[in-house]
Design an enzyme around this catalytic site. Structure first.
Site, PDB file in Angstrom:
ATOM      1  N   GLY A  25       0.823  -1.211   0.000  1.00 41.90           N
ATOM      2  CA  GLY A  25       0.000   0.000   0.000  1.00 41.90           C
ATOM      3  C   GLY A  25       0.851   1.252   0.000  1.00 41.90           C
ATOM      4  O   GLY A  25       0.605   2.189   0.766  1.00 41.90           O
ATOM      5  N   SER A 150      -4.897   0.581  13.689  1.00 45.06           N
ATOM      6  CA  SER A 150      -5.591   1.853  13.927  1.00 45.06           C
ATOM      7  C   SER A 150      -6.150   1.872  15.342  1.00 45.06           C
ATOM      8  O   SER A 150      -6.472   0.807  15.902  1.00 45.06           O
ATOM      9  CB  SER A 150      -6.756   1.992  12.941  1.00 45.06           C
ATOM     10  OG  SER A 150      -7.580   3.083  13.306  1.00 45.06           O
ATOM     11  N   TYR A 175     -14.353  -2.391   9.487  1.00 41.34           N
ATOM     12  CA  TYR A 175     -13.018  -1.772   9.577  1.00 41.34           C
ATOM     13  C   TYR A 175     -12.416  -2.006  10.967  1.00 41.34           C
ATOM     14  O   TYR A 175     -11.256  -2.394  11.098  1.00 41.34           O
ATOM     15  CB  TYR A 175     -13.116  -0.274   9.265  1.00 41.34           C
ATOM     16  CG  TYR A 175     -11.759   0.398   9.290  1.00 41.34           C
ATOM     17  CD1 TYR A 175     -10.825   0.134   8.296  1.00 41.34           C
ATOM     18  CD2 TYR A 175     -11.406   1.274  10.310  1.00 41.34           C
ATOM     19  CE1 TYR A 175      -9.558   0.719   8.330  1.00 41.34           C
ATOM     20  CE2 TYR A 175     -10.149   1.870  10.345  1.00 41.34           C
ATOM     21  CZ  TYR A 175      -9.233   1.591   9.345  1.00 41.34           C
ATOM     22  OH  TYR A 175      -7.983   2.169   9.383  1.00 41.34           O
TER      23      TYR A 175
HETATM   24  N1  NAP Z   1      -5.842   7.715   7.015  1.00 39.06           N
HETATM   25  C1  NAP Z   1      -6.165   7.465   8.258  1.00 39.06           C
HETATM   26  O1  NAP Z   1      -6.769   8.317   8.943  1.00 39.06           O
HETATM   27  C2  NAP Z   1      -5.805   6.137   8.888  1.00 39.06           C
HETATM   28  C3  NAP Z   1      -6.000   5.988  10.276  1.00 39.06           C
HETATM   29  C4  NAP Z   1      -5.660   4.778  10.878  1.00 39.06           C
HETATM   30  C5  NAP Z   1      -5.145   3.742  10.098  1.00 39.06           C
HETATM   31  N2  NAP Z   1      -4.973   3.902   8.753  1.00 39.06           N
HETATM   32  C6  NAP Z   1      -4.419   2.773   7.984  1.00 39.06           C
HETATM   33  O2  NAP Z   1      -3.305   3.233   7.246  1.00 39.06           O
HETATM   34  C7  NAP Z   1      -3.096   2.333   6.140  1.00 39.06           C
HETATM   35  C8  NAP Z   1      -2.783   3.165   4.909  1.00 39.06           C
HETATM   36  O3  NAP Z   1      -3.927   3.950   4.600  1.00 39.06           O
HETATM   37  P1  NAP Z   1      -3.829   5.456   4.054  1.00 39.06           P
HETATM   38  O4  NAP Z   1      -4.524   6.307   5.036  1.00 39.06           O
HETATM   39  O5  NAP Z   1      -2.462   5.775   3.638  1.00 39.06           O
HETATM   40  O6  NAP Z   1      -4.817   5.343   2.788  1.00 39.06           O
HETATM   41  P2  NAP Z   1      -4.525   5.361   1.217  1.00 39.06           P
HETATM   42  O7  NAP Z   1      -3.819   6.612   0.820  1.00 39.06           O
HETATM   43  O8  NAP Z   1      -5.840   5.055   0.595  1.00 39.06           O
HETATM   44  O9  NAP Z   1      -3.513   4.138   1.006  1.00 39.06           O
HETATM   45  C9  NAP Z   1      -3.984   2.815   1.007  1.00 39.06           C
HETATM   46  C10 NAP Z   1      -2.987   1.951   0.258  1.00 39.06           C
HETATM   47  O10 NAP Z   1      -3.478   0.599   0.300  1.00 39.06           O
HETATM   48  C11 NAP Z   1      -3.575   0.084  -1.019  1.00 39.06           C
HETATM   49  N3  NAP Z   1      -4.744  -0.778  -1.152  1.00 39.06           N
HETATM   50  C12 NAP Z   1      -6.034  -0.511  -0.805  1.00 39.06           C
HETATM   51  N4  NAP Z   1      -6.822  -1.527  -1.161  1.00 39.06           N
HETATM   52  C13 NAP Z   1      -6.023  -2.463  -1.750  1.00 39.06           C
HETATM   53  C14 NAP Z   1      -6.254  -3.742  -2.347  1.00 39.06           C
HETATM   54  N5  NAP Z   1      -7.487  -4.284  -2.447  1.00 39.06           N
HETATM   55  N6  NAP Z   1      -5.191  -4.407  -2.859  1.00 39.06           N
HETATM   56  C15 NAP Z   1      -3.943  -3.882  -2.795  1.00 39.06           C
HETATM   57  N7  NAP Z   1      -3.671  -2.669  -2.262  1.00 39.06           N
HETATM   58  C16 NAP Z   1      -4.692  -1.976  -1.752  1.00 39.06           C
HETATM   59  C17 NAP Z   1      -3.706   1.313  -1.916  1.00 39.06           C
HETATM   60  O11 NAP Z   1      -3.158   1.002  -3.187  1.00 39.06           O
HETATM   61  P3  NAP Z   1      -3.958   1.122  -4.606  1.00 39.06           P
HETATM   62  O12 NAP Z   1      -4.879   2.267  -4.502  1.00 39.06           O
HETATM   63  O13 NAP Z   1      -2.837   1.307  -5.593  1.00 39.06           O
HETATM   64  O14 NAP Z   1      -4.623  -0.191  -4.734  1.00 39.06           O
HETATM   65  C18 NAP Z   1      -2.858   2.350  -1.214  1.00 39.06           C
HETATM   66  O15 NAP Z   1      -1.515   2.245  -1.591  1.00 39.06           O
HETATM   67  C19 NAP Z   1      -4.346   1.482   6.037  1.00 39.06           C
HETATM   68  O16 NAP Z   1      -4.070   0.187   6.559  1.00 39.06           O
HETATM   69  C20 NAP Z   1      -5.362   2.190   6.933  1.00 39.06           C
HETATM   70  O17 NAP Z   1      -6.304   1.297   7.502  1.00 39.06           O
HETATM   71  C21 NAP Z   1      -5.287   5.067   8.132  1.00 39.06           C
END
Ligand code: NAP
Length: 314
Positions: A25, A150, A175
Site C-alpha cells: 500500500g 488503527s 473496519y
Molecule cells: N488515514 C487514516 O486516517 C488512517 C487511520 C488509521 C489507520 N490507517 C491505515 O493506514 C493504512 C494506509 O492507509 P492510508 O490512510 O495511507 O490510505 P490510502 O492513501 O488510501 O492508502 C492505502 C494503500 O493501500 C492500497 N490498497 C487498498 N486496497 C487495496 C487492495 N485491495 N489491494 C492492494 N492494495 C490496496 C492502496 O493502493 P492502490 O490504490 O494502488 O490499490 C494504497 O496504496 C491502512 O491500513 C489504513 O487502515 C489510516
C-alpha cells in the site's frame, strides 16, 4: 510544518544501505511517505498497490532520491495475486529486512471476495497474514514486520464465524474488526518469532487520523474531495506525520528487541483488552490459516514453546 517521517522518528541518521523493504500500500498516503523515507535512508524499496501509474510514480521518485525501487502490483482481495507477489519478492531478494503490512482501507459496500471472505477483513488482515506466511523463508534473521493498524481497533470483537458473511454489514464495524485483527496478528506473530528463538520482530501502529491520504475515497458524493482538502490544512496531521511511527518501528535501534507491541506517536501504547487476549490471538491465527487453506505458519515454534511450558499447551 510537517517533518520528514525519519526526522520525526528520530532515525534520520540511520543507514539502510544494503537492506530491502517491502511496503504494501505504498502507491499513496502513509505507505508512500514511508517508502520515500526508507529510500532516503538507503534501502531498496519494493512499492506495492494496484494503481500502476501511481506505483511507477513512487518508483520514479525513489530513483530520483538515489534508491533502488521496483513496483509490484497485487490486488489484496485476490489470494492468487498475493501468492504471485510473494513469489516475485522471494525470487528478487536474498533477504527481506522490512515487511510493512500497510495496505488497507475503509470500504463502504459490504461484499465477499472470491474466497468467500468479507472484503475488509480479507484486504486489511488476511492478505497481510498470507503475505507474511509466504515470505517467512526470505525474512532476514533480524527482519522487522510492521503492520499498520488503527485506534479504531478499540470497541469491537471478532466473531470468527461471521467473517464469511456480509449480513448486517457495517463498514465501520468491518473496519474496526480488521484493525483489531492487525493487533492480534502482531501479538501472535511476535510470540511465534520469540518462540522460534529468533531476533525477528513484529509490531503494529496507529498512524493518527490522516484526512490527506486516500483513505476516505469510498465515502459518498463529494466527501472524499472535501476530506482530502481538509488534509491540506497546516495544523492537520499529514500522511508524512502518519508514516513516522511506521518508519520508527522499521528502523529505530531502540525497538530492535521489542516485539508483539502496539505503538502510536513512536511510543508503545496498551491496546484494547480483547486485542491482548492470547486465546483470541491464537484463534485468529488458526482461523486465518483455515480460511486460506494453508498450514498454520510457524506452528513448530509454538509446539516447541508449549512443550517447554505445559501451562501454554491446549
Ligand atoms: N488515514 C487514516 O486516517 C488512517 C487511520 C488509521 C489507520 N490507517 C491505515 O493506514 C493504512 C494506509 O492507509 P492510508 O490512510 O495511507 O490510505 P490510502 O492513501 O488510501 O492508502 C492505502 C494503500 O493501500 C492500497 N490498497 C487498498 N486496497 C487495496 C487492495 N485491495 N489491494 C492492494 N492494495 C490496496 C492502496 O493502493 P492502490 O490504490 O494502488 O490499490 C494504497 O496504496 C491502512 O491500513 C489504513 O487502515 C489510516
Amino acid at each position: 510544518m510537517t517533518q520528514r517521517p525519519e526526522a520525526a522518528a528520530g532515525v534520520a541518521d540511520a543507514d539502510l544501505d544494503g537492506t530491502t523493504a517491502l511496503v504494501t500500500g505504498s502507491t499513496s498516503g502513509i505507505g508512500r511517505e514511508a517508502a520515500l523515507a526508507l529510500g532516503r535512508l538507503g534501502a531498496e524499496v519494493l512499492v506495492h498497490g494496484r494503481d500502476e501509474a501511481a506505483g511507477e510514480a513512487v518508483v520514479t521518485e525513489l530513483e530520483g532520491l538515489g534508491a533502488d525501487a521496483r513496483f509490484l502490483p497485487a490486488d489484496f482481495a485476490d489470494v492468487g495475486a498475493v501468492r504471485t507477489l510473494a513469489d516475485v519478492v522471494s525470487s528478487h531478494v536474498d533477504e527481506l529486512d522490512v515487511l510493512a503490512n500497510n495496505a488497507g482501507g475503509y470500504f463502504r459496500e459490504g461484499r465477499l471476495t472470491d474466497l468467500g471472505v468479507e472484503y475488509t477483513f480479507h484486504v486489511n488482515h488476511l492478505a497481510g497474514y498470507q503475505l507474511t506466511a509466504d515470505l517467512l523463508p526470505v525474512l532476514a534473521d533480524d527482519a522487522r514486520v510492521v503492520t499498520t493498524s488503527s485506534a479504531a481497533h478499540r470497541g469491537d470483537q471478532i466473531d470468527l464465524d461471521a467473517v464469511e458473511s456480509v449480513d448486517d454489514y457495517s463498514s465501520f464495524g468491518a473496519y474496526q474488526r480488521s484493525k483489531l485483527a492487525n493487533v492480534q496478528f502482531t501479538a501472535e506473530l511476535g510470540r511465534r518469532f520469540e518462540a522460534a528463538s529468533g531476533t525477528r520482530t513484529a509490531n503494529c501502529l496507529h498512524p493518527g487520523a490522516i484526512p490527506g491520504s486516500g483513505f476516505f475515497r469510498s465515502l459518498p458524493g463529494p466527501l472524499p474531495r472535501l476530506v482530502k482538502s481538509l488534509g491540506r490544512l497546516p495544523f492537520v496531521t499529514s500522511p508524512a506525520d502518519g508514516a513516522a511511527t511506521l518508519v520508527y518501528l522499521a528502523v529505530a535501534d531502540r525497538v530492535a528487541d521489542t516485539t508483539g507491541r502496539y505503538f502510536a506517536d513512536c511510543a508503545p501504547e496498551t491496546p484494547a483488552d480483547v486485542a491482548r487476549d492470547p486465546e483470541a490471538q491464537r484463534r485468529l491465527w488458526e482461523r486465518s490459516a483455515d480460511l486460506l487453506g494453508i498450514d498454520e505458519p510457524l506452528a513448530q515454534a509454538v509446539a516447541t514453546d508449549a512443550d517447554a511450558d505445559p501451562a501454554r499447551a491446549d
